[in-house]
Every structure is written in structure tokens, then in C-alpha cells.
Enzyme design. Sequence first.
Site, short mmCIF file in Angstrom:
data_model
loop_
_atom_site.label_atom_id
_atom_site.label_comp_id
_atom_site.label_asym_id
_atom_site.label_seq_id
_atom_site.Cartn_x
_atom_site.Cartn_y
_atom_site.Cartn_z
N GLU A 41 -63.73 30.35 38.12
CA GLU A 41 -63.82 31.75 38.53
C GLU A 41 -64.95 31.98 39.52
OE1 GLU A 41 -61.98 34.62 36.68
OE2 GLU A 41 -60.55 33.09 36.06
N HIS A 97 -67.05 36.93 32.32
CA HIS A 97 -67.78 36.05 33.25
C HIS A 97 -69.24 36.06 32.83
CE1 HIS A 97 -64.57 37.18 36.45
NE2 HIS A 97 -64.32 35.96 36.05
N CYS A 132 -70.32 41.87 40.99
CA CYS A 132 -68.95 41.34 41.14
C CYS A 132 -68.47 41.50 42.56
CB CYS A 132 -67.96 42.09 40.26
SG CYS A 132 -68.24 41.92 38.52
O1 SUG Z 1 -61.26 39.39 36.91
N1 SUG Z 1 -60.80 42.86 37.01
C1 SUG Z 1 -61.57 41.70 37.38
C2 SUG Z 1 -63.04 42.04 37.43
C3 SUG Z 1 -63.84 40.94 38.02
C4 SUG Z 1 -65.29 41.13 37.86
N2 SUG Z 1 -66.01 40.07 38.47
C5 SUG Z 1 -67.15 39.52 38.02
N3 SUG Z 1 -67.57 39.69 36.80
N4 SUG Z 1 -67.78 38.76 38.81
C6 SUG Z 1 -61.33 40.53 36.44
O2 SUG Z 1 -61.22 40.76 35.24
C7 SUG Z 1 -58.77 44.13 36.68
C8 SUG Z 1 -57.50 44.38 37.44
C9 SUG Z 1 -56.53 45.25 36.73
O3 SUG Z 1 -56.60 45.36 35.51
O4 SUG Z 1 -55.68 45.81 37.41
C10 SUG Z 1 -59.47 42.88 37.12
O5 SUG Z 1 -58.85 41.95 37.56
#
Ligand code: SUG
Length: 446
Positions: free
Chosen positions: A174, A247, A368
Amino acid sequence: MSAIEANFDGLVGPTHNYAGLAEGNLASAKNAGNIAAPRAGVLEGLAKAKRLADAGLVQGFLPPHERPFIPGLRALGFTGSDAQVWESAFRRAPVLARNMASASPMWAANAATVSPSPDTADGRLHMSAANLLSTLHRSIEGPQTARALRAIFPDDSRFAVHDPLPMQGTWGDEGAANHVRLCAEHGAPGVEILVYGRDAFESWQARFPARQTKQACEAIARRHGLDPERTVIVCQSRAAIEAGAFHNDVVCVGNGRVLFFHELAFEDTEATLDAIRAAAKGLFDPVFVEVAQDEVAIEDAITSYIFNSQLLDWPGEDRMVLLAPKETQETASTRAYCERMVAGNGPIGRVDYADVRQSMRNGGGPACLRLRVVLTPAELKAVNPGVMLDDRLFAALTDWAKTHYRESLSLTELADPALVDESRAALDALTRIMGLGSDFYEFQRA
Ligand code: SUG
């Protein structure tokens, strides 16, 4: 001039919506079905980036991906014109269709893992596009991310952009969200910390998935040519994952010598800190700022996203600045913690707050939204200038967002076949604004 840390923020895409696609991400689940505001989302991101640029920090952008992802649907048997593909996918397989429409590439911390040139065996800056294979909607990002990184960092003699690791569960990766680099100064050799949730060769049973594997961390360290003595590969705590830290950057952030983290971030905190001290030996003394569970409970850390902040050397200030989401100010325990922290004499001297609510409601805070890239002056010169934020680009992107983005987008409206052309028109215009060429997206090459 010495090396600097540039932030490349993911631009919020025109199809930003709340579909609840990310298992283990509590905000995504909680906001599923809500009406999104794509235009407000992209403008929030631009405002955050502008704040850093105005302070004198180096700031760039990563472009959104083509969504809805029509080529992905064609590969799965949907046919007809592009609008027909979208219409029939939404009618016959709505969950699949929603997975092809997420604006998730905005979370640039998941785009790639980046190892700056002072840390690598061949002296080039290495980047591995993440495969994001643990969620369907994100598993389609890797190839376009690699293309974007090659367009932005085009010089092979300075930059090595690696394709995503193989699309098999052993290699769940990731990106930089599970990577922290500590150093005496950005241009000096550093300690790279890679954090995994599970060992792919052991079974994993828990409330939520662990997305990053130990094997992926090891492969990235090998590809990037990291010195094993300066590399720390450690396990994230199961308690953090089960509380919603999908994460590591939801419970930990680092900058310079400083690691700011929650007591429950790592499976074995003592061993983790010892390993970091040993890897840093002779380079610098790491500074640990550990937040105890009884000061900020892990649940509050996750709703407030206090650790999903940008920890920055702010021009003109002696101590670091933590750029946290507004939600950190609105959560009593984290606001009080921040007030105590800056009143003390630790390494973090100021906390500032950014409104990135559209992204936060999908579990994406300030950290993020950005990919950090440490660049020497010569490397910075070799970056595609079209993506770097200045007043011209800010004005152009603000206009662009106001022209092309919808004010609101519900899950029902997401099915609108007109959204395909609308979103492509926006991205096509963006490639001209950013100088990315007329064959950057698949729809442009078709
Ligand atoms: O991968 N949310 C992302 C958020 C990513 C956050 N990034 C870090 N922590 N670096 C994920 O969970 C939600 C999309 C939705 O539900 O439509 C989403 O993918």
C-alpha cells in the site's frame, strides 16, 4: 542548496463519492451512501497544497485517474459505446461499477514507496508503484500510477520507477502509507522503516484485513537497493488494525529525527524502537514522541486522525509544524494533547489545522493526500515542471475545477452515463494544463 522534501498531492478526481468500498476503514463505512461534493473536495486539496507552497515548501500534484474505468469494465465483458458500458455495468453489476468509479487515487500516500537517492545502492531515487491489491477499487491504480510517476520523474539516470509488485496476495503493498524515513537532514542517508500488517506465509484472522505484507516490504527494500543495516521492517499492531488503522500512517508519522506515534501503533514497541536506534547509529539520535493510550485512546486517534498529519520543517520556524486535519481540533482529547505538546519543549512547536473533510469522510487525512519525495537540487530540476505548484498552476487548477467538477454527487447520480464524458473532458484538459501529453490516459490513446 541541499536536498528538500517535496510533497506531491493527489488531486481529488471528478467522481469523488462515498460508496463504502474500503473494508476496515471506519470513515468509509460510516459515510457510505452520503452525497459527496467533488468540487469542494478538489478545492480543499488545492487550498492545503497552496498553504505549503506559500510557506516556501516545494509542492507538486499527481493527476487523478480515469474514472469510471471503462477499460476495466470492457475487460470484464461489458460492450457497446463507452456510455453503454457504464450504463449496463451499473444496471447489471452495480457494486462492480461503483468499484470502477472511486476517486481513490487522490490518496497519494498509497501511490508508491519512495526511497531517496542517499539511501539507495545505485544512487538513484527509487519508487515502487503500489499494487493496492487488498481492495478491488484500488487494485486498478498501479499501472496508471507508474505511468504518472514516469511522466513526472522522466530521467532514468536519476529516477528508477518500478512497476507494482505482482498481483498476488503475498505481495500486498500500500505504498508510502506504511513507510517512514528518518534522517539527520533530508539529503543525508536515512533509516527507512517499512511497516507490515501480516506475514503472508502465516494465516491472518482478525476483525479487519491487514493490507501490507512483510514479503512486500522485503521485496521493496531489495528493489530499492536499501542497506539492510539502515532498514527496519516491523510489524504493525493487530490492535491498531482492529481499531481501524488500515495503514500505519493512521497511527504514526515521522520527519527528520522525529517519530510521532501512538502507543498501540506497533506490535512490539520496544523492539521497534531498539531496531530504529540500532539502524540510526552513527547517523543521528532518533527522537521518539509516543502518545499513550490513556492520553489519547486509539479510537480517538482514529476518528481525529491526529497521526495522519503532515509533520513538516516549516521555513522560518525552529520547531516542526504538525498540519493536522480539523477533526483533530474538534476531538477533545487530541486538541488537549496538541495544546500540551506545543506548550512543552519537544520537537513539535506548532499544530495547524487543514479542512480536508471531503477526503476525511473516506478515511483520508492530510498525510494520505500527499506523497513525499526527497529531491536533491539536480533531481528537482529534472522533475516535470508542469505538475509543480505555483501561482499560475493554482489559478489554472481552480478554474479547471470550477468548470469541470460537479458540486454534488450521490451514488444514484454516479450511474449517469454523461459522467463518462464529463470526467474525461476534465482529465483531457488537465493533461494540457500540466503538460502530461495527449496520450497520458487510456481514453486518449484509444
Ligand atoms: O484505501 N479510502 C482509502 C483511504 C486511504 C487513506 N490513505 C492513507 N491512510 N494513507 C482506503 O481505504 C474509500 C473509498 C470508498 O469507500 O469509496 C477509500 O478507498
